[in-house]
Scaffold this motif. Structure first.
Motif, PDB file in Angstrom:
ATOM      1  N   CYS A  41     -58.068  21.548 -23.193  1.00  0.00           N
ATOM      2  CA  CYS A  41     -59.450  21.104 -23.008  1.00  0.00           C
ATOM      3  C   CYS A  41     -60.288  22.208 -22.353  1.00  0.00           C
ATOM      4  CB  CYS A  41     -59.447  19.869 -22.112  1.00  0.00           C
ATOM      5  SG  CYS A  41     -61.073  19.225 -21.725  1.00  0.00           S
ATOM      6  N   THR A  43     -62.080  21.931 -19.920  1.00  0.00           N
ATOM      7  CA  THR A  43     -61.978  21.791 -18.465  1.00  0.00           C
ATOM      8  C   THR A  43     -60.912  22.735 -17.898  1.00  0.00           C
ATOM      9  OG1 THR A  43     -62.744  19.537 -18.598  1.00  0.00           O
ATOM     10  CG2 THR A  43     -61.541  20.120 -16.615  1.00  0.00           C
ATOM     11  N   HIS A  63     -54.473  17.581 -18.887  1.00  0.00           N
ATOM     12  CA  HIS A  63     -54.773  16.171 -18.595  1.00  0.00           C
ATOM     13  C   HIS A  63     -54.868  15.327 -19.859  1.00  0.00           C
ATOM     14  CE1 HIS A  63     -58.642  18.349 -18.937  1.00  0.00           C
ATOM     15  NE2 HIS A  63     -58.978  17.314 -19.659  1.00  0.00           N
ATOM     16  N   GLN A  64     -54.156  15.745 -20.899  1.00  0.00           N
ATOM     17  CA  GLN A  64     -54.085  14.927 -22.120  1.00  0.00           C
ATOM     18  C   GLN A  64     -52.632  14.958 -22.565  1.00  0.00           C
ATOM     19  OE1 GLN A  64     -57.626  15.949 -24.851  1.00  0.00           O
ATOM     20  NE2 GLN A  64     -57.369  17.819 -23.676  1.00  0.00           N
ATOM     21  N   CYS A 150     -58.844  12.606 -23.679  1.00  0.00           N
ATOM     22  CA  CYS A 150     -59.938  13.146 -22.867  1.00  0.00           C
ATOM     23  C   CYS A 150     -61.284  12.865 -23.530  1.00  0.00           C
ATOM     24  CB  CYS A 150     -59.746  14.631 -22.605  1.00  0.00           C
ATOM     25  SG  CYS A 150     -61.009  15.263 -21.503  1.00  0.00           S
TER      26      CYS A 150
HETATM   27 ZN   LIG Z   1     -60.589  17.257 -20.926  1.00  0.00          ZN
END
Ligand SMILES: [Zn+2]
Ligand SMILES: [Zn+2]
Length: 338
Positions: A41, A43, A63-64, A150
């Protein structure tokens, strides 16, 4: 893959280092997940380059994450070993404050993010509280499910925050990957609603019409009718002001952007009370995701058979995936296969 220190990718093109770590041990109410796939991502770039620095280093990003339950703490009975689960941006929250008690744990002062405040999914194993893991619907492979965790979940939250009812009119200003997803889910969830898209490029506008928008125009154009809800996914201010102009009385603008740039801030001086705010128009930002958003979105995505196009990389090539993401070489969502 460990992040040891923050740097711009231009200065350090390989910020992540392959390392051997002890397997994490799940706490009482936690599960141990053997990660199979983890989405990549923007991020992560914000974390690596210091725009959203992790509070401690080294840290495992990601975070995925999608994987199989490998073990559980003594008080964690929600899942069976082997269950396919996902972990999203929300890693934990206090569970006691007024936000948590109202289901808005995304606003909790103790909100912890996966792959920033706690080790995430760029790894073979991770631990997470059982209440912050989600069963993955059987229609998805791990690599297909990962990118949904996400952008999809946050897009779902932004759609939910518009307060739209089926039949109400929806506008989208900015038409990147997340807006495509929102358009698709809005068409499925609100089949009687008409969708209007504001985008700078003619290609984006053509694509919006192809995906079912009834109208697509430039950012500053007036839509053929006033709209009940508009979602802004741009990093700048002009679309905010122009969207307010297009809102119906009582309409709501939802700003789905982590931050806004300063480049066109003077555009805000064009804000005209009768044109842009009068008649009870509202503005609301979107922060993080709650568990409800992730669960409801996964169910919706399964129902829609919403399968993202994915481009897979082996875990040890995470640096290459990030470099390609930064260079906007987007051929579908990038997913690490572990
Ligand atoms: Zn993300
Ligand atoms: Zn809380």
């Amino acid at each position: 893959m460990l992040l040891d220190e923050l740097a711009r990718l231009e200065d350090n093109p390989t910020p992540l280092r392959l390392a051997e770590l002890p397997d994490p041990v799940p706490g009482e109410r936690e599960i141990l997940v053997r990660v199979l796939a983890c989405g990549v991502c923007h991020t992560e770039l914000d974390e690596i380059e210091g725009r959203m620095p992790p509070p401690r280093l080294p840290v495992v990003l990601g975070h995925q994450a999608v994987g199989r339950v490998a073990a559980a703490g003594s008080a964690a009975g929600a899942f069976q070993p082997g269950d396919l689960v996902g972990v999203a941006w929300i890693y934990s929250a206090c569970g006691r404050c007024k936000f948590c008690l109202a289901g808005n744990e995304n606003l909790c002062a103790e909100f912890q993010a996966t792959g920033r405040d706690a080790d995430g999914g760029y790894a073979e194993f991770m631990t997470v509280g059982q209440d912050f893991a989600y069963p993955i619907p059987g229609v998805f492979s791990p690599a297909e499910a990962a990118p949904l965790l996400c952008a999809g979940a946050i897009g779902y939250r932004s759609l939910r925050l518009t307060g739209l009812q089926d039949g109400g009119s929806l506008g989208l200003t900015g038409f990147g990957a997340s807006a495509h997803l929102v358009l698709k889910m809005a068409r499925h969830k609100y089949p009687h609603s008409q969708i209007f898209v504001f985008a700078r490029s003619p290609q984006e506008r053509a694509f919006a019409r192809e995906l079912g928008a009834v109208w697509a125009g430039d950012t500053a154009e007036a839509a053929p009718q006033k709209l009940d809800g508009i979602i802004d996914t741009t990093p700048v201010w002009k679309p905010v002001v122009e969207a307010l102009k297009n809102l119906a009385p009582g309409g709501r603008l939802v700003v789905n952007a982590i931050r806004k740039e300063e480049v066109d801030k003077e555009y805000l001086l064009g804000l005209d009370y009768p044109t842009h705010l009068w008649m009870e128009k509202e503005i609301k930002s979107v922060a993080n995701v709650s568990r409800r958003d992730v669960s409801e979105f996964l169910a919706l995505a399964a129902d829609m058979r919403l399968k993202p196009e994915v481009q897979e990389f082996p875990l040890e090539e995470a640096n290459r995936a990030l470099a390609e993401l930064k260079a906007s070489q987007i051929r579908g969502a990038k997913v690490l296969r572990i």
